[in-house]
Design a protein around this motif. Structure first.
Motif, PDB file in Angstrom:
ATOM      1  N   ASN A  92     -16.960 -17.064  29.093  1.00  0.00           N
ATOM      2  CA  ASN A  92     -17.520 -15.733  29.359  1.00  0.00           C
ATOM      3  C   ASN A  92     -16.590 -14.884  30.218  1.00  0.00           C
ATOM      4  N   ALA A  93     -15.280 -15.134  30.135  1.00  0.00           N
ATOM      5  CA  ALA A  93     -14.319 -14.449  31.006  1.00  0.00           C
ATOM      6  C   ALA A  93     -14.397 -12.933  30.885  1.00  0.00           C
ATOM      7  N   ASN A  94     -14.710 -12.422  29.709  1.00  0.00           N
ATOM      8  CA  ASN A  94     -14.761 -10.965  29.523  1.00  0.00           C
ATOM      9  C   ASN A  94     -15.837 -10.300  30.371  1.00  0.00           C
ATOM     10  N   SER A  95     -16.838 -11.061  30.778  1.00  0.00           N
ATOM     11  CA  SER A  95     -17.915 -10.486  31.578  1.00  0.00           C
ATOM     12  C   SER A  95     -17.750 -10.753  33.074  1.00  0.00           C
ATOM     13  N   SER A 115      -2.565 -12.398  22.037  1.00  0.00           N
ATOM     14  CA  SER A 115      -2.749 -13.751  22.551  1.00  0.00           C
ATOM     15  C   SER A 115      -2.130 -13.940  23.927  1.00  0.00           C
ATOM     16  N   ASN A 116      -1.320 -12.992  24.360  1.00  0.00           N
ATOM     17  CA  ASN A 116      -0.716 -13.070  25.689  1.00  0.00           C
ATOM     18  C   ASN A 116      -1.590 -12.451  26.772  1.00  0.00           C
ATOM     19  N   ASP A 117      -2.767 -11.984  26.400  1.00  0.00           N
ATOM     20  CA  ASP A 117      -3.772 -11.576  27.377  1.00  0.00           C
ATOM     21  C   ASP A 117      -4.694 -12.775  27.581  1.00  0.00           C
ATOM     22  N   ASN A 118      -5.012 -13.112  28.812  1.00  0.00           N
ATOM     23  CA  ASN A 118      -5.860 -14.281  29.049  1.00  0.00           C
ATOM     24  C   ASN A 118      -7.328 -14.021  28.744  1.00  0.00           C
ATOM     25  N   ASN A 119      -7.671 -12.754  28.476  1.00  0.00           N
ATOM     26  CA  ASN A 119      -8.990 -12.420  27.932  1.00  0.00           C
ATOM     27  C   ASN A 119      -8.799 -11.246  26.975  1.00  0.00           C
ATOM     28  N   SER A 120      -9.853 -10.676  26.473  1.00  0.00           N
ATOM     29  CA  SER A 120      -9.688  -9.682  25.403  1.00  0.00           C
ATOM     30  C   SER A 120     -10.142  -8.277  25.789  1.00  0.00           C
ATOM     31  N   LEU A 121     -10.249  -7.986  27.077  1.00  0.00           N
ATOM     32  CA  LEU A 121     -10.639  -6.656  27.518  1.00  0.00           C
ATOM     33  C   LEU A 121      -9.582  -6.078  28.462  1.00  0.00           C
TER      34      LEU A 121
END
Length: 417
Positions: free
Chosen positions: A255-258, A213-219
């Protein structure tokens, strides 16, 4: 730096002799190999400075500055605390080391890592770790082997370092402020292919983020690049690094991961002789969130007049095609909030802008016998500096939107124990 370790001493043995004989020559027992702990060092270094602005901007901000943003105000930039065991640069076999490093001061505002120290202190002077990592030299693949760094580490590209004693200026250039990442949680490996070529690759959670959860996105994101060293009789070095990954927050962009962001930076350094060093940097940055680009060029010159006095010059041009990358973060937590995806205060230029800056300074390292006056100071350096910034396309970005340019002067003092 304060040396911590065990000093091995030789044992002198003399043979028995009659009174009429000459003294037998001493026999020195070979010294024991240096202990691993002999290379451990600890130290404290303090930097304070001021960047005066005769225009006295109404908002009190030196536009386009991060670490020296408060105009006409003395700043405790950092107290740098270091405890480390570096790798042996001459070691051919397995070797291991570590780094524990942190800073307290105004610089810490821009060096938080989500999940480590988001809001440890909230005033102008804050406290953050800057390095918590392990090092390993692995004698694999080629004679030069592979060096590995894993943990909380500094960014792997750019000309300027966080440690003020190893960068030439008090103020940072636009590239160093806005177009290179600062900190990561992850790992990077350097393969020394031969005496000239080194290859780099690394993976991390993102710029100034950590796990879960401390990553602002998941990649994840990561580095790749190469270094070419000791060309032209050892005088020329080149480092080319690229980085790719998502950096936007899912709290703001579903869509932050993209939304991939790309950093690309090349630094070249040529040391002509003991007096003159010339360096250059080129950078191209694509912001996946803003869907826009920024790029810059910088040239550096250092002339060592003597062992204790050197002159430095920097000339830089940087283009912000969005008009939203360069600016001032208003509030002690604004920079960290921008990474998390929370509301934050930011003063940007009124339009896309091309920036130019010229900075000159002199570095003075006076000769003082600190032992004679019973002080444990190891480093003392004064760096008076003058700087001129200008919008090259007519934008009124400086001095609270009043001017197309800004003249600033000041400098810093560095002393270390």
């Amino acid at each position: 730096m304060l040396k911590i370790g065990i000093v091995a001493t030789g044992v002198l043995a003399t043979g028995a002799a009659a009174a009429s004989d000459l003294a037998a020559p001493g026999v020195v027992t070979p010294a024991a190999p240096a202990a691993w702990t002999d290379a451990i060092t600890a130290g404290i270094q303090i930097e304070a400075g001021i960047l005066a602005n005769p225009a006295n901007p109404a908002n009190g901000q030196n536009f386009g500055q991060l670490y020296s943003d408060h105009a006409n105000s003395v700043m405790l930039n950092q107290i740098l605390m270091t405890f480390e065991r570096p790798l042996d640069p001459m070691g051919a076999g397995y070797d291991f080391g570590f780094m524990l490093q942190g800073i307290y001061g105004a610089d810490a505002r821009f060096n938080h890592v989500l999940g480590f120290d988001d809001y440890l202190l909230n005033g102008r002077n804050q406290l953050v770790p800057m390095g918590i990592y392990v090092l390993a030299h692995l004698p694999w693949l080629t004679g030069g082997g592979v060096d590995v760094k894993v943990g909380l580490t500094g960014g792997a590209m750019g000309f300027d370092a966080v440690d003020p004693s190893v960068r030439p200026f008090y103020t940072y250039g636009y590239i160093s402020n806005y177009l290179v990442p600062f900190l990561h949680v992850g790992g990077i490996a350097t393969w020394h292919v031969d005496d000239v070529l080194a290859l780099y690759t690394g993976i991390d959670c993102g710029s100034q983020t950590s796990f879960g959860s401390n990553d602002n996105n998941s990649l994840p994101a990561g580095y790749f690049g190469f270094g070419i060293n000791r060309l032209l009789d050892g005088k020329l070095n080149v480092l080319a690094m690229s980085r790719l990954g998502p950096e936007g927050s899912l709290l703001v962009y579903p869509n932050a991961n993209s939304l991939m962001t790309s950093w690309n930076d090349v630094t070249v350094s040529y040391k002509r002789d003991d007096k003159l060093t010339i360096a250059g940097e080129a950078n191209f940055y694509y912001d996946g969130v803003l869907n826009n680009t920024a790029y810059g060029l910088a040239a550096y010159l250092t002339y060592a007049y003597s062992e204790r006095v050197s002159f430095n010059a920097r000339v830089e041009v940087m283009r912000d095609n969005s008009g939203k990358i360069v600016g001032n973060y208003i509030g002690a937590d604004s920079y960290t909030n921008s990474i998390r995806g929370l509301p934050y205060g930011f003063i940007a230029a009124p339009a896309p802008t091309t920036y130019g800056e010229i900075t000159l300074n002199v570095s003075i390292r006076p000769r003082v016998d600190w032992a004679q006056i019973d002080l444990p100071i190891k480093t003392l350096e004064f760096r008076p500096e003058i700087r001129y910034d200008r919008s090259l396309n007519g934008t009124y970005a400086f001095n609270a939107g009043r001017d197309q340019d800004a003249f600033m002067f000041g400098g810093d003092v560095i002393f270390g124990f």
